[in-house]
Design an enzyme around this catalytic site. Structure first.
Site, mmCIF file in Angstrom:
data_model
loop_
_atom_site.group_PDB
_atom_site.id
_atom_site.type_symbol
_atom_site.label_atom_id
_atom_site.label_comp_id
_atom_site.label_asym_id
_atom_site.label_seq_id
_atom_site.Cartn_x
_atom_site.Cartn_y
_atom_site.Cartn_z
ATOM 1 C CG ASN A 210 32.349 18.844 53.026
ATOM 2 O OD1 ASN A 210 32.089 20.013 52.739
ATOM 3 N ND2 ASN A 210 31.740 17.820 52.446
ATOM 4 C CE LYS A 289 23.510 12.552 72.558
ATOM 5 N NZ LYS A 289 23.377 13.488 73.660
ATOM 6 N N PRO A 305 26.960 7.514 46.403
ATOM 7 C CG PRO A 305 24.820 8.274 45.881
ATOM 8 C CD PRO A 305 25.655 7.764 47.029
ATOM 9 C CB ILE A 307 25.736 13.467 42.427
ATOM 10 C CG1 ILE A 307 25.304 12.988 43.813
ATOM 11 C CG2 ILE A 307 24.592 14.214 41.723
ATOM 12 C CD1 ILE A 307 25.088 14.091 44.824
ATOM 13 C CE LYS A 337 38.921 14.197 41.652
ATOM 14 N NZ LYS A 337 39.001 15.040 42.811
ATOM 15 C CE LYS A 341 34.405 12.437 39.949
ATOM 16 N NZ LYS A 341 33.661 12.788 41.162
HETATM 17 O O1 C5P Z 1 35.806 13.011 43.056
HETATM 18 P P1 C5P Z 1 35.629 14.384 43.580
HETATM 19 O O2 C5P Z 1 34.746 14.457 44.791
HETATM 20 O O3 C5P Z 1 36.879 15.173 43.787
HETATM 21 O O4 C5P Z 1 34.886 15.123 42.373
HETATM 22 C C1 C5P Z 1 34.432 16.419 42.485
HETATM 23 C C2 C5P Z 1 33.286 16.616 41.523
HETATM 24 O O5 C5P Z 1 32.390 15.525 41.574
HETATM 25 C C3 C5P Z 1 32.453 17.819 41.888
HETATM 26 O O6 C5P Z 1 31.885 18.322 40.712
HETATM 27 C C4 C5P Z 1 31.419 17.214 42.824
HETATM 28 O O7 C5P Z 1 30.255 18.006 42.908
HETATM 29 C C5 C5P Z 1 31.160 15.883 42.159
HETATM 30 N N1 C5P Z 1 30.785 14.785 43.069
HETATM 31 C C6 C5P Z 1 29.530 14.252 43.009
HETATM 32 N N2 C5P Z 1 29.193 13.186 43.824
HETATM 33 C C7 C5P Z 1 30.108 12.657 44.656
HETATM 34 C C8 C5P Z 1 31.400 13.194 44.720
HETATM 35 C C9 C5P Z 1 31.711 14.267 43.920
HETATM 36 O O8 C5P Z 1 28.689 14.732 42.242
HETATM 37 N N3 C5P Z 1 29.757 11.632 45.432
#
Ligand code: C5P
Length: 396
Positions: A210, A289, A305, A307, A337, A341
């Protein structure tokens, strides 16, 4: 002068004989590693030429509010979002009055009004003007709004009077400015920060990723380190220099970022997830490839996952801070969120305005409150974020 290194200082010069000392101040700021942009009032240009300041700062000097050329370069609103600090030296009695009144009558007062960056002023004026109740009341107003007032010193004045009103010497202004960034707010705390994008391999040469630049995470790492934290920065691939006093671990995929994060948080007080982790990765990574043959190609993606949710779910979890980059309903999605989370704090922002940009506006959300930050430079906003992290840690 480490804490001024890479800081963006907008130096405002107003009309007063002390303006000649601003040339030395510019030189000292540049020598300390700061990026300096000078903005002068018309009165200031009667005392020292813009050309001198341009040569010393290495940047074009701004003197006009309505200047089509300047607006085509860095316009005044963009300039207002640029600095990590606005330092006005010398600040005349008249200019202080203009700031207290919230005027936008020239380029410098307009920039101060339009900027969310911290403001410091170094007054310089005749001792009677300094002692006048009007000036003192104006300074009181500015202090209440959060401005720092450096000096003035006392002694012999250019007009022959003796008393308070001499501009603080450039070397001392440099040290006072540097001290603004040395907050010590996170002294001794261990902080782990994830930053940048992740890359999810498709085959040995291709990947999904991204547009995250990593700038926000790196700015936060720099501020946390400046605030005295011991910082581990777990970084996806970005084109940024490692901030001073930061221990950087490079990773590519979300899986690698998770492993590095789990290992780092075993001994950590604060975890901040700024990384734009890819939500999905290819189910299979091709060993060779992939050749182009068919007209269409299907990639099967599986979820990565989460994180930060994993960290927040640990038994001995650190104080956990997340980010949410949204394109709409920013605060609502951010609040969801935060809850889902199980974070202690979350900074929500507009992804479209933020990605790759040097400036940011964000809303801080925690279970019982909110605060608005910016728009300002990512470093200036990162400094506010560190302050809010400290406040929420204390409130816990
Ligand atoms: O769910 P979303 O991606 O919008 O959440 C953003 C937050 O979650 C950020 O703090 C990002 O670093 C963390 N994140 C993560 N692992 C993921 C997706 C997002 O730690 N797979």
């Amino acid at each position: 002068m480490k804490s001024l290194s890479t800081r963006r200082v907008l130096l405002g010069i107003t009309g007063g004989i002390a303006a000649y000392k601003s040339a030395e101040l510019t030189r000292l700021l540049v020598k300390a590693g700061a990026e300096v942009r000078v903005v002068m009032t018309h009165a200031a240009t009667e005392f020292i030429t813009p050309l001198t300041l341009q040569a010393l700062s290495g940047n074009r000097v701004h003197t006009e509010l309505l200047d089509a050329d300047a607006e085509a370069g860095m316009g005044h609103i963009e300039l207002a979002r640029w600095p990590d600090l606005i330092l006005i030296a010398p600040a005349s009695a008249d200019f202080i009055a203009r700031l207290a009144a919230g005027r936008a009558s020239d380029i410098l007062s307009t920039l101060v009004l339009a900027s969310k960056a911290p403001l410091a002023i170094a007054p310089a004026m005749n001792q009677a003007m300094w002692s006048n109740t009007a000036t003192q009341e104006n300074l009181h107003i500015l202090r209440q709004r959060g401005a720092r007032v450096f000096g003035p010193g006392s002694g012999e004045q250019a007009c022959g009077d003796v008393g308070p009103g001499r501009m603080t010497e450039p070397q001392e202004l440099l040290e006072l400015s540097a001290a603004l960034f040395d907050t010590g707010l996170l002294a001794g705390l261990k902080v782990t920060i994830t930053a940048g994008p992740t890359q999810e391999a498709i085959d040995p040469v291709r990947y999904i990723s991204n547009r995250s630049s990593g700038k926000m995470g790196y700015a936060l790492a720099a501020e946390a380190a400046a605030a005295g934290a011991i910082v581990t920065l777990i970084s996806g691939p970005v084109a940024l220099a490692t901030p001073d006093r930061v221990n950087r671990i490079d990773v590519l995929s979300a899986d690698e970022m998770l492993a590095a994060s789990l290992s780092s948080v075993q001994d950590c007080d604060i975890f901040i997830g700024v990384a734009a982790v890819a939500d999905y990765r290819p189910e299979q990574v091709a060993a060779q490839k992939i050749k182009k043959s068919a007209d269409s190609l299907q990639l099967n993606l599986v979820k990565n996952p989460d994180i930060i949710a994993t960290i927040a779910g640990l038994e001995n979890r650190p104080f956990t801070v997340g980010f949410a980059a949204e394109t709409n309903d920013i605060e609502d999605f951010g609040a969801q969120k935060l809850q889902r989370k199980k974070l202690d704090l979350l900074f929500a922002n507009d992804a479209r305005a933020t990605l790759g940009s040097d400036s940011i506006a964000a809303i801080a959300l925690w279970p019982a409150g909110r605060a608005e930050l910016g728009p300002a430079s990512k470093r200036a906003v990162a400094l506010r974020m560190v302050e809010i992290i400290r406040e929420r840690l204390d409130a816990r």
